[in-house]
Design a protein around this motif. Structure first.
Motif, PDB file in Angstrom:
ATOM      1  N   ALA A 117       0.806  -1.223   0.000  1.00  0.00           N
ATOM      2  CA  ALA A 117       0.000   0.000   0.000  1.00  0.00           C
ATOM      3  C   ALA A 117       0.840   1.274   0.000  1.00  0.00           C
ATOM      4  N   ALA A 118       2.134   1.162   0.158  1.00  0.00           N
ATOM      5  CA  ALA A 118       2.998   2.338   0.263  1.00  0.00           C
ATOM      6  C   ALA A 118       3.855   2.516  -0.986  1.00  0.00           C
ATOM      7  N   ASP A 119       4.170   3.764  -1.287  1.00  0.00           N
ATOM      8  CA  ASP A 119       5.076   4.042  -2.405  1.00  0.00           C
ATOM      9  C   ASP A 119       6.498   3.596  -2.087  1.00  0.00           C
ATOM     10  N   LEU A 120       6.851   3.642  -0.804  1.00  0.00           N
ATOM     11  CA  LEU A 120       8.189   3.252  -0.373  1.00  0.00           C
ATOM     12  C   LEU A 120       8.120   2.659   1.018  1.00  0.00           C
ATOM     13  N   THR A 121       8.854   1.579   1.241  1.00  0.00           N
ATOM     14  CA  THR A 121       9.055   1.034   2.579  1.00  0.00           C
ATOM     15  C   THR A 121      10.483   1.322   3.000  1.00  0.00           C
ATOM     16  N   VAL A 122      10.646   1.983   4.150  1.00  0.00           N
ATOM     17  CA  VAL A 122      11.976   2.173   4.708  1.00  0.00           C
ATOM     18  C   VAL A 122      12.105   1.252   5.915  1.00  0.00           C
ATOM     19  N   ALA A 166       8.352  -8.461   0.716  1.00  0.00           N
ATOM     20  CA  ALA A 166       7.029  -7.870   0.487  1.00  0.00           C
ATOM     21  C   ALA A 166       7.126  -6.544  -0.263  1.00  0.00           C
ATOM     22  N   ALA A 167       8.135  -5.747   0.057  1.00  0.00           N
ATOM     23  CA  ALA A 167       8.271  -4.430  -0.568  1.00  0.00           C
ATOM     24  C   ALA A 167       8.885  -4.505  -1.962  1.00  0.00           C
ATOM     25  N   GLY A 168       9.644  -5.554  -2.236  1.00  0.00           N
ATOM     26  CA  GLY A 168      10.271  -5.685  -3.548  1.00  0.00           C
ATOM     27  C   GLY A 168      11.228  -4.544  -3.840  1.00  0.00           C
ATOM     28  N   ASP A 169      11.070  -3.922  -5.010  1.00  0.00           N
ATOM     29  CA  ASP A 169      11.990  -2.837  -5.370  1.00  0.00           C
ATOM     30  C   ASP A 169      11.590  -1.499  -4.747  1.00  0.00           C
ATOM     31  N   ARG A 170      10.477  -1.467  -4.021  1.00  0.00           N
ATOM     32  CA  ARG A 170      10.075  -0.240  -3.313  1.00  0.00           C
ATOM     33  C   ARG A 170      10.555  -0.313  -1.858  1.00  0.00           C
ATOM     34  N   TYR A 171      11.838  -0.536  -1.706  1.00  0.00           N
ATOM     35  CA  TYR A 171      12.438  -0.817  -0.393  1.00  0.00           C
ATOM     36  C   TYR A 171      13.716  -0.029  -0.229  1.00  0.00           C
ATOM     37  N   LEU A 172      13.897   0.518   0.965  1.00  0.00           N
ATOM     38  CA  LEU A 172      15.144   1.178   1.337  1.00  0.00           C
ATOM     39  C   LEU A 172      15.526   0.718   2.734  1.00  0.00           C
ATOM     40  N   GLY A 173      16.688   0.102   2.866  1.00  0.00           N
ATOM     41  CA  GLY A 173      17.176  -0.336   4.168  1.00  0.00           C
ATOM     42  C   GLY A 173      18.208   0.633   4.695  1.00  0.00           C
ATOM     43  N   LEU A 174      18.016   1.106   5.919  1.00  0.00           N
ATOM     44  CA  LEU A 174      18.943   2.038   6.547  1.00  0.00           C
ATOM     45  C   LEU A 174      19.305   1.530   7.932  1.00  0.00           C
ATOM     46  N   PRO A 175      20.583   1.534   8.288  1.00  0.00           N
ATOM     47  CA  PRO A 175      20.972   1.110   9.636  1.00  0.00           C
ATOM     48  C   PRO A 175      20.385   2.040  10.694  1.00  0.00           C
ATOM     49  N   LEU A 176      19.870   1.457  11.743  1.00  0.00           N
ATOM     50  CA  LEU A 176      19.355   2.233  12.867  1.00  0.00           C
ATOM     51  C   LEU A 176      20.526   2.652  13.743  1.00  0.00           C
ATOM     52  N   ALA A 232      20.780   9.662   7.790  1.00  0.00           N
ATOM     53  CA  ALA A 232      19.694   8.751   7.403  1.00  0.00           C
ATOM     54  C   ALA A 232      18.564   9.530   6.742  1.00  0.00           C
ATOM     55  N   ALA A 233      18.260  10.714   7.251  1.00  0.00           N
ATOM     56  CA  ALA A 233      17.197  11.539   6.678  1.00  0.00           C
ATOM     57  C   ALA A 233      17.524  11.940   5.246  1.00  0.00           C
ATOM     58  N   ARG A 234      18.769  12.260   4.980  1.00  0.00           N
ATOM     59  CA  ARG A 234      19.165  12.644   3.625  1.00  0.00           C
ATOM     60  C   ARG A 234      18.970  11.491   2.646  1.00  0.00           C
ATOM     61  N   LYS A 235      19.313  10.291   3.075  1.00  0.00           N
ATOM     62  CA  LYS A 235      19.139   9.127   2.203  1.00  0.00           C
ATOM     63  C   LYS A 235      17.654   8.843   1.970  1.00  0.00           C
ATOM     64  N   LEU A 236      16.853   8.982   3.026  1.00  0.00           N
ATOM     65  CA  LEU A 236      15.415   8.759   2.886  1.00  0.00           C
ATOM     66  C   LEU A 236      14.799   9.824   1.978  1.00  0.00           C
ATOM     67  N   TYR A 237      15.172  11.069   2.183  1.00  0.00           N
ATOM     68  CA  TYR A 237      14.671  12.153   1.334  1.00  0.00           C
ATOM     69  C   TYR A 237      15.011  11.902  -0.132  1.00  0.00           C
ATOM     70  N   ALA A 238      16.247  11.515  -0.392  1.00  0.00           N
ATOM     71  CA  ALA A 238      16.671  11.292  -1.773  1.00  0.00           C
ATOM     72  C   ALA A 238      15.848  10.194  -2.431  1.00  0.00           C
ATOM     73  N   GLU A 239      15.540   9.127  -1.672  1.00  0.00           N
ATOM     74  CA  GLU A 239      14.761   8.028  -2.247  1.00  0.00           C
ATOM     75  C   GLU A 239      13.303   8.430  -2.441  1.00  0.00           C
ATOM     76  N   LEU A 240      12.743   9.164  -1.502  1.00  0.00           N
ATOM     77  CA  LEU A 240      11.374   9.663  -1.669  1.00  0.00           C
ATOM     78  C   LEU A 240      11.278  10.554  -2.907  1.00  0.00           C
ATOM     79  N   ARG A 241      12.262  11.413  -3.066  1.00  0.00           N
ATOM     80  CA  ARG A 241      12.257  12.323  -4.207  1.00  0.00           C
ATOM     81  C   ARG A 241      12.444  11.564  -5.506  1.00  0.00           C
ATOM     82  N   ASN A 244       5.897   3.566   4.259  1.00  0.00           N
ATOM     83  CA  ASN A 244       5.755   2.494   5.236  1.00  0.00           C
ATOM     84  C   ASN A 244       7.047   2.400   6.037  1.00  0.00           C
ATOM     85  N   ILE A 245       6.963   2.575   7.350  1.00  0.00           N
ATOM     86  CA  ILE A 245       8.138   2.496   8.212  1.00  0.00           C
ATOM     87  C   ILE A 245       8.154   1.138   8.908  1.00  0.00           C
TER      88      ILE A 245
END
Length: 211
Positions: free
Chosen positions: A22-27, A44-54, A61-70, A78-79
């Motif tokens: 249901a989401a455009d992107l899963t982080v 489940a997310a397939g190619d709509r997936y971004l993995g970031l170390p906690l 991490a925000a910069r990487k997430l922003y870049a992928e959203l953009r 989806n978090i």
């Protein structure tokens, strides 16, 4: 702006697929990407997936997430990530997770509009994601397994009502805005002391600007 739902299945996998599809992107935010839950999320997310170390600097991490959203022109997020039963072994409390996820989302939100932030409502990263979104005034949805199950440090699945999950999220969101800490309900570990919370998100500027 906060919706709490339960899947018809009391197992975890079906709601994982619904949230990812249901989401455009899963982080996925995790300290261990090899767990069964993390492997399922990626599948489940397939190619709509971004993995970031906690952990580490949330700005990076925000910069990487922003870049992928953009890049994807994504408006729904989806978090997902490790539950507190995994994170606690790495020294994380629920409060630390809440603050870190909030710091990431608070950095992204003023620069990229999100119409919905959703998660599976699990302890750890899931619940932190919807709590952070709610604290920032974003539309948030928690879709949990049937029975509103959550798994805590002892790996015991704890059933709840929708009202209990809502109260939990609202309490976490309130504490994030206030920059305070509190022991989460049903938690088996003592609260950490002296953690410096992230500041509230700045006011949203007009238009979209890169971070």
């Amino acid at each position: 702006m906060l919706t709490i739902q339960a899947h018809s299945s009391a197992t975890y996998a079906p709601r994982t697929y619904v949230n990812a599809h249901a989401a455009d992107l899963t982080v996925a935010l995790a300290v261990d990407f090899t767990t069964a839950g993390e492997r399922l999320t990626h599948k489940a997310a397939g190619d709509r997936y971004l993995g970031l170390p906690l952990g580490g600097d949330p700005i990076l991490a925000a910069r990487k997430l922003y870049a992928e959203l953009r890049r994807r022109n994504a408006s729904t997020l989806n978090i997902a990530g490790n539950g507190i039963y995994t994170l606690s072994r790495a020294g994380w409390s629920q409060e630390h997770v809440n603050q870190w996820v909030y710091a990431v989302l608070a950095t992204v939100a003023p620069h990229w509009p999100l119409s919905l932030v959703r998660s599976g409502g699990q302890t750890g990263v899931d619940i932190a994601g919807v709590a952070a979104a709610h604290a920032l005034g974003l539309e948030a949805l928690a879709l949990l397994p049937g029975g509103f199950l959550q798994r805590f440090e002892d790996k015991v699945d704890c059933p709840h009502s929708a009202d209990e999950i809502r109260a939990q999220i609202e309490r976490y969101a309130h504490l994030l805005v206030q920059g305070k800490q509190q022991q989460p309900p049903c938690s088996r570990l003592p609260a950490d002391v002296g953690f410096a919370g992230a500041p509230p998100a700045p006011a949203r500027p007009p238009g979209r600007r890169p971070i």
